[in-house]
Design a protein around this motif. Structure first.
Motif, mmCIF file in Angstrom:
data_model
loop_
_atom_site.group_PDB
_atom_site.id
_atom_site.type_symbol
_atom_site.label_atom_id
_atom_site.label_comp_id
_atom_site.label_asym_id
_atom_site.label_seq_id
_atom_site.Cartn_x
_atom_site.Cartn_y
_atom_site.Cartn_z
ATOM 1 N N GLY A 80 0.811 -1.212 0.000
ATOM 2 C CA GLY A 80 0.000 0.000 0.000
ATOM 3 C C GLY A 80 0.840 1.255 0.000
ATOM 4 O O GLY A 80 0.544 2.224 -0.719
ATOM 5 N N TYR A 81 1.908 1.251 0.795
ATOM 6 C CA TYR A 81 2.780 2.426 0.823
ATOM 7 C C TYR A 81 3.480 2.618 -0.517
ATOM 8 O O TYR A 81 3.627 3.750 -0.993
ATOM 9 N N VAL A 82 3.933 1.523 -1.126
ATOM 10 C CA VAL A 82 4.635 1.641 -2.412
ATOM 11 C C VAL A 82 3.720 2.245 -3.468
ATOM 12 O O VAL A 82 4.124 3.138 -4.235
ATOM 13 N N LEU A 83 2.458 1.798 -3.515
ATOM 14 C CA LEU A 83 1.507 2.362 -4.474
ATOM 15 C C LEU A 83 1.249 3.833 -4.178
ATOM 16 O O LEU A 83 1.235 4.673 -5.099
ATOM 17 N N ARG A 84 1.056 4.157 -2.913
ATOM 18 C CA ARG A 84 0.805 5.552 -2.542
ATOM 19 C C ARG A 84 2.019 6.431 -2.835
ATOM 20 O O ARG A 84 1.886 7.552 -3.326
ATOM 21 N N THR A 132 15.619 1.332 -5.587
ATOM 22 C CA THR A 132 16.331 0.112 -5.975
ATOM 23 C C THR A 132 15.596 -0.619 -7.096
ATOM 24 O O THR A 132 16.208 -1.043 -8.089
ATOM 25 N N MET A 133 14.283 -0.782 -6.950
ATOM 26 C CA MET A 133 13.511 -1.440 -8.000
ATOM 27 C C MET A 133 13.516 -0.617 -9.287
ATOM 28 O O MET A 133 13.564 -1.164 -10.391
ATOM 29 N N GLY A 134 13.471 0.703 -9.146
ATOM 30 C CA GLY A 134 13.555 1.553 -10.326
ATOM 31 C C GLY A 134 14.892 1.431 -11.031
ATOM 32 O O GLY A 134 14.963 1.437 -12.268
ATOM 33 N N PHE A 135 15.958 1.294 -10.251
ATOM 34 C CA PHE A 135 17.287 1.141 -10.845
ATOM 35 C C PHE A 135 17.397 -0.172 -11.622
ATOM 36 O O PHE A 135 17.918 -0.203 -12.747
ATOM 37 N N VAL A 136 16.896 -1.259 -11.041
ATOM 38 C CA VAL A 136 16.938 -2.557 -11.726
ATOM 39 C C VAL A 136 16.110 -2.511 -13.012
ATOM 40 O O VAL A 136 16.538 -2.996 -14.068
ATOM 41 N N THR A 137 14.927 -1.915 -12.930
ATOM 42 C CA THR A 137 14.075 -1.807 -14.120
ATOM 43 C C THR A 137 14.730 -0.947 -15.193
ATOM 44 O O THR A 137 14.657 -1.261 -16.395
ATOM 45 N N TYR A 138 15.374 0.124 -14.776
ATOM 46 C CA TYR A 138 16.060 1.005 -15.724
ATOM 47 C C TYR A 138 17.162 0.260 -16.468
ATOM 48 O O TYR A 138 17.307 0.388 -17.696
ATOM 49 N N GLY A 197 17.780 8.936 -5.880
ATOM 50 C CA GLY A 197 17.579 7.659 -6.560
ATOM 51 C C GLY A 197 16.202 7.481 -7.156
ATOM 52 O O GLY A 197 15.993 6.576 -7.974
ATOM 53 N N TYR A 198 15.260 8.346 -6.769
ATOM 54 C CA TYR A 198 13.925 8.251 -7.373
ATOM 55 C C TYR A 198 13.941 8.583 -8.854
ATOM 56 O O TYR A 198 12.944 8.323 -9.554
#
Length: 315
Positions: A80-84, A132-138, A197-198
């Motif tokens: 929930g926090y990640v989505l928000r 971190t997840m954004g970096f991996v996806t990038y 990092g965002y």
């Protein structure tokens, strides 16, 4: 007789070595005055090595719980926090939701709350999960773009990771120095790296939109340009909101005279991040247009066929 402290330091070896070497030493004194007592130097060296190894081990073990506690604070998130948080990154407006004052009891009622040290934190607080997840996806999307150009190799991933990490470290160092000169001397480095990092979250959305709207080629058009402009504005506004509202990013006590410089600094940092994002974007494959010679050949053939058909019908 040695106590427990001496044994912990490793000097028990010296005692055993000294007792065995004492007889030899007394015999050696009579024959050769000043001769080195055998066994003592080896025992002392062994005791010192054991002592330093024990100290190094205890220091490493004492730092490990602190590291785990720090990492847990930045990765303690729920779905929930990640989505928000992602929605707030796309639309960084002031939250109308009041923060719960009941700690974990109130946090259990709100599925989108993030709890740290028993208290609910603000939405502007940085975390490390989304960056971190954004970096991996990038990194994966950059490899996909290079694969569309038919020049993908495993070295592409390592080169992308290295370039992105170096850019992030240089940007964080520059921003840290700028905030320090602006009076925010107590800015946490980990929080700053999390905020910067965002950008990989926005870059991942940017590349995904380019792949969808460009169909594998270099994207263009009004819709694509409008969406990318909105992403750039959201990226800068979210960073500015966090730097403006987080107390740790403000001038320290006694540095209130630097408030004007601090305001200009936090407005310039989003511009710097926009430039870094532009540098991190991959090169899109250009759509291969038919060559001029091929077009002329096709037009000539069609005209000749049409002329031949007209002449045959006239005959």
């Amino acid at each position: 007789i040695m106590d427990g402290t001496d044994k912990d330091l490793g000097w028990e070896d010296v005692g055993h070595g000294g007792s065995s070497g004492a007889g030899n030493g007394s015999a050696a004194v009579g024959g050769n005055v000043g001769a080195e007592v055998p066994g003592i130097s080896d025992a002392v060296t062994s005791a010192m090595v054991n002592h330093f190894a024990r100290e190094l081990t205890s220091s490493s073990l004492s730092l490990w719980p602190q590291f785990v506690q720090t990492v847990r604070r930045y990765f303690n998130v729920n779905h929930g926090y990640v989505l928000r948080k992602m929605l707030w990154q796309l639309a960084p407006v002031n939250s109308l939701k009041k923060k719960s004052s009941d700690g974990e009891l109130g946090g259990d009622k709100d599925w989108a709350a993030r709890i740290c040290d028993g208290l609910e934190v603000d939405i502007e607080e940085p975390d490390m999960y989304i960056p971190t997840m954004g970096f991996v996806t990038y990194v994966v999307l950059c490899g996909l773009v290079r694969g569309l150009q038919e020049n993908f190799t495993p070295d592409v991933l390592s080169a992308t990771i290295t370039f992105a990490m170096v850019a992030l470290v240089l940007e964080a160092t520059l921003v840290k120095a700028a905030l320090f000169m602006a009076g925010a001397v107590n800015t946490p480095t980990v929080d700053l790296v999390g905020l910067l990092g965002y950008k990989f979250f926005y870059l991942s959305i940017h590349i995904a939109l380019g792949l969808l709207l460009g169909r594998g080629w270099r994207p263009a058009g009004f819709i694509y340009s409008s969406l990318i402009l909105g992403l750039a504005v959201s990226c800068g506004a979210a960073l500015w909101q966090a730097l403006r509202r987080l107390a740790r990013m403000q001038p320290s006590h006694g540095q209130e005279c630097m408030s004007d410089m601090h305001q200009h600094c936090i407005k310039a940092i989003p511009v710097l991040q926009a430039f870094v994002c532009w540098c991190l974007l991959p090169s899109w494959p250009r759509e291969v247009l038919p060559q001029v010679e091929q077009v002329i050949s096709v037009v000539t053939t069609a005209a000749a066929s049409l002329a031949t058909g007209n002449s045959s019908s006239a005959v």
